[in-house]
Each structure stands twice: as structure tokens, then as C-alpha cells.
Design an enzyme around this catalytic site. Structure first.
Site, PDB file in Angstrom:
ATOM      1  N   ASP A 204       0.818  -1.216   0.000  1.00 25.91           N
ATOM      2  CA  ASP A 204       0.000   0.000   0.000  1.00 25.91           C
ATOM      3  C   ASP A 204       0.848   1.260   0.000  1.00 25.91           C
ATOM      4  OD1 ASP A 204      -2.563   1.256  -0.004  1.00 25.91           O
ATOM      5  OD2 ASP A 204      -2.396   1.660   2.133  1.00 25.91           O
ATOM      6  N   SER A 228      -7.144   5.276  -0.089  1.00 26.68           N
ATOM      7  CA  SER A 228      -7.337   4.001  -0.783  1.00 26.68           C
ATOM      8  C   SER A 228      -8.790   3.559  -0.659  1.00 26.68           C
ATOM      9  CB  SER A 228      -6.419   2.932  -0.188  1.00 26.68           C
ATOM     10  OG  SER A 228      -5.060   3.328  -0.254  1.00 26.68           O
ATOM     11  N   GLN A 278      -5.119  -1.248  -7.355  1.00 27.52           N
ATOM     12  CA  GLN A 278      -5.809  -0.449  -6.342  1.00 27.52           C
ATOM     13  C   GLN A 278      -6.515   0.734  -6.993  1.00 27.52           C
ATOM     14  OE1 GLN A 278      -4.100   2.555  -3.161  1.00 27.52           O
ATOM     15  NE2 GLN A 278      -4.049   0.510  -2.251  1.00 27.52           N
TER      16      GLN A 278
END
Length: 287
Positions: A204, A228, A278
Site C-alpha cells: 500500500d 485508498s 488499487q
């Protein structure tokens, strides 16, 4: 033992409260919300604790609410399937009585296959050429923002060595392709599942930067409100998260306050070990 290793092991070491119920804590930081990679990694650990003899091959998750770093996170595991080849787990992260995060993790029993191919690793400088000492030789280093200098601090759980440093000085990267070398700050135990959870934690970091790179901006721009929204990851081949891995990232699309990013993670010898996707919220603050 470095502080970075102690921090990461502590983050991923969940307390079991009951069958299928675990509790995780956040490190002491100045962050206003829980880092997304933390809940991914902790939820993966919870799922792995309920499966024997199989390793994760994919995960799909949604960030529902910002996590509060001041209180523990409860992880509730649902055992959805245990088949001959695959096992499936759903994990919900809970705070203040609300679901803040949900993940599905699929596990696969290892098997032989007639099909084995992969994309080629990009040609970029090795991490040895991107040390603090090497970067300090560049004229731009004196004007480098503090947050980039902190990439080279040894007490971080994850070491990061960005390749395209010019983007932190307003350089636009038209195709949004950026590269970062990553590894845990110190050696991890020889547990393949733990290395997968550690890489999920690290995955991430910087991923939404691929969106900003097209505009010569960064997520540290105070005009931005990044977050996110969802995250998916596929594990392809064995690796160690405490050895250098190249995280090659790009962004094929951004629109309507959302941007899509993709990542491919390679060992230095060119082996593709994982893929990531993502979507994030990329809004500018209203003045």
C-alpha cells in the site's frame, strides 16, 4: 535487532481472543488514521491463522471507514470454504462497533502446471545505486523534501528507495510509470506466510503516487485528499520480503475523483512474484 523489525513483527503479531477472533494494535505514530497496509497485513495474518498447509494466492479488499490508530482493531474471520485445492476466508476489521475494512483471502494447495510465463522486469538502476550516500551526490539532494529524506531512515518498518526522484521536484512522468525498491527493514523469520503478510503491508506504500506522477505532484501535496478505496493482490512465486523487491507501478486511468493504479513486484533476478491493483480517491481540497 533494528527498531523497524520489532515494529513490523509487533504490528503483525495478533492476539487471539477466541476461535476466529483476533485483536491487532497500531504503532505509536502521528498519523490521524490507520495506514491501509496495516489492516491488509493484519487481516491476512488473521486469515492465515485459520488455514493449515496452504498459502494465500490472492486477496481482494475494501476500505470502508478510516481506522482509529488510538484503539485496537478486532478481526473476525469467517471460514467460507475448505475444498480439495482451495480455501477461502473472509475477514472483517471492526472498530467502535462498525466494519472499517473487509477482505477476502483465497488459499491454494501447491500443484504442478504446464503453463508458466511472466512479464519482463523493467530495466532500472539497482537498489545499491539508490542508497542515501549515492542520492546525496546528486545536486537535487540539498533541496529534497524531508519526507523523501525519511525514506532512507533505518527505523522504518519498510525500506523504500524510489527510482524516479525527479517527480518529487515537479517532473511529470507522462505514462505514470514509476519504480520503487522495497524490503522490510531487517530480516524476518523463515515463514512464507509471514513474508506474504509483510509484502501485503508494504504494497500500500506509494501506490497512488503513480497517479500523481503524471501531473508532477505527490500525495504529500497539501492540496490533495488521497485515500485508498480498494486493493487486490495476487501472489505468483516464492520470495522473501526482507530482500530487495522492485515495485513497478503505473496508472492507466483517473476520472471522477478516482484513480486506478497497478503494480508488479519483481525479485532482482527478474522473477515476477506478485501483482497488485488499487483504486483510490484522489480529490483536491476545496478552497
Amino acid at each position: 535487532m533494528s527498531k523497524g523489525l520489532i515494529d513490523l513483527i509487533a504490528i503483525l503479531d495478533l492476539e487471539q481472543l477466541e476461535v476466529n477472533l483476533f485483536r491487532g494494535n497500531s504503532p505509536k505514530t502521528s498519523w490521524q488514521r490507520v495506514f491501509g497496509g496495516q489492516v491488509i497485513g493484519q487481516a491476512m495474518v488473521a486469515a492465515c491463522r485459520t488455514v493449515e498447509g496452504r498459502l494465500p494466492h490472492s486477496l481482494h479488499c475494501y476500505f470502508i471507514l478510516p481506522g482509529d490508530p488510538q484503539i485496537p482493531i478486532i478481526y473476525q474471520v469467517e471460514r467460507l470454504r475448505d475444498g480439495k485445492s482451495y480455501s477461502t476466508r473472509r475477514v472483517t476489521a471492526i472498530q467502535h462497533g462498525n466494519a472499517i475494512f473487509s477482505i477476502m483471502v483465497s488459499f491454494h494447495a501447491e500443484e504442478e502446471t504446464a503453463f508458466d510465463h511472466q512479464d519482463k522486469m523493467p530495466d532500472v538502476p539497482p537498489p545499491e545505486k539508490l542508497t542515501a550516500e549515492e542520492v546525496a551526490k546528486q545536486p537535487m539532494f540539498k533541496e529534497m523534501p524531508d519526507f523523501i529524506r525519511r525514506y532512507y531512515e533505518s527505523d522504518r518498518p519498510i525500506e523504500l528507495r524510489p527510482v524516479e526522484l525527479g517527480r518529487y521536484f515537479g517532473q511529470k512522468i507522462d505514462d505514470g510509470r514509476i519504480h520503487v525498491w522495497i524490503r522490510t527493514a531487517a530480516k524476518l523469520p523463515d515463514d512464507p506466510a509471514l513474508h506474504m503478510c509483510a509484502l501485503a503491508y508494504a504494497s500500500d506504500f506509494s501506490l497512488l503516487d503513480a497517479i500523481m506522477a503524471r501531473y508532477g505532484r505527490t500525495l504529500f501535496d497539501k492540496r490533495m485528499m488521497p485515500a485508498s478505496l480498494d486493493h487486490a493482490m495476487w501472489f505468483h512465486r516464492p520470495f522473501r520480503a526482507d530482500e530487495w523487491l522492485l515495485y513497478a507501478q503505473d496508472s492507466p486511468s483517473a476520472q471522477s475523483g478516482r484513480g486506478l493504479t497497478r503494480g508488479s513486484i519483481f525479485k532482482p533476478d527478474g522473477t515476477l512474484v506478485a501483482s497488485v491493483a488499487q483504486e483510490g480517491s484522489v480529490r483536491e481540497r476545496k478552497t
